[in-house]
Design an enzyme around this catalytic site. Structure first.
Site, PDB file in Angstrom:
ATOM      1  CG  MET A  80      -1.048   1.288   1.830  1.00  0.00           C
ATOM      2  SD  MET A  80      -0.040   1.635   3.203  1.00  0.00           S
ATOM      3  CE  MET A  80      -0.533   0.161   4.218  1.00  0.00           C
ATOM      4  N   PRO A  81       1.952   1.148   0.716  1.00  0.00           N
ATOM      5  CG  PRO A  81       3.648   1.355   2.346  1.00  0.00           C
ATOM      6  CD  PRO A  81       2.809   0.309   1.449  1.00  0.00           C
ATOM      7  CG  LEU A  82       3.129   6.039  -4.524  1.00  0.00           C
ATOM      8  CD1 LEU A  82       3.481   4.664  -5.683  1.00  0.00           C
ATOM      9  CD2 LEU A  82       2.150   6.692  -5.296  1.00  0.00           C
TER      10      LEU A  82
END
Lengths: 127, 127, 127
Positions: free
Chosen positions: B1-3
């Site tokens: 999920m992190p970008l």
């Protein structure tokens, strides 16, 4: 602490871009009272078809000289202070390097003060 | 999920940049417990006059090897976990590809868990 | 008001990228009801080793045609509206320029409505 992303069209000189970064920084020092040394910016240049803007949204006449300024900063400034920041960025960019105020697009992204590390793996602003 | 957005100076090798991305990802897996496969990164390279940093803000000596790491991730990690993330990113980057910890600038932008779509137009993390 | 950052691999045509931007914008107009003219986008192209994605996270098969879409917008849309936005972006990108829905990665960053200036140094959305 702010991280400033500046996007503009290709074709400006390094001196122009430096003046853009400097004026934005000066406005932040004066209005949101960040330290003079707290200067971290990324400037990107884009082709005509990669920097897309509407030329008249909200009745403001924009040109290919449009500059997108996205500032990530700690939350906590009042609306009045943020308004002063916008006004001062536009004013100083008009003075140097001479950006028409219509071409100054600004967005703030607010984050928690503990969400910053300025080096050494430490969250310097966390309490 | 992190970008993860990683910005650094031009002049590094692809191997160097891959090691940067890998170390940051490893630190996220270990500290904020994202899945190993949850890896989405954009790495950009910049000229000297487009990646602007202060060489000594907060008494930290930065060099042209400075790396800006901006991670957008779901909110909800405690301050301690976020501190552990900063420390581990700096530690692993020092090990590989050998980035001085002074040169590691990190900012987190937190967002709601329903603000992600990993494909197919679905908000996979929304409840 | 949204500022849309679109990242994709090098090698597409200007027409392809224009269609990407247009489809994303159309989806926003239809679902989150932004004005037609409220279009501000930055499209960046990246080498293989600078746009990093997992090819199967959450069981979704991604290709080198992956597109990262990060939209900064004012907070206040319901989860259902945001879900509709994701679905419509994927649907319209599939129609034109023909992006497989598996390749559409989207992230929203929400900000306060007073955090925007569209020109002239004024916070047009502040009350």
């Amino acid at each position: 602490m702010p991280l400033v992303r500046i996007a503009l069209r290709k074709g400006t000189t390094p001196e122009y871009r430096r003046a853009v970064g400097d004026s934005i920084h000066r406005a932040m020092v004066e209005t949101i009272k960040i330290p003079e040394q707290d200067k971290f910016q990324v400037i990107t240049e884009h082709d005509a078809d990669s920097l897309i803007y509407d030329p008249s949204y909200l009745g403001i006449q924009r040109s290919d000289g449009v500059i997108f300024v996205q500032i990530t900063l700690s939350a906590g400034r009042t609306v009045d202070v943020r308004k002063a920041l916008f006004a001062r960025i536009a004013e100083l960019l008009r003075q140097a390097p001479g950006v028409p105020s219509e071409d100054v697009f600004i967005n703030l992204v607010e984050t928690a003060k503990e969400n910053w590390s300025f080096g050494n793996g430490i969250a310097q602003y966390a309490t």
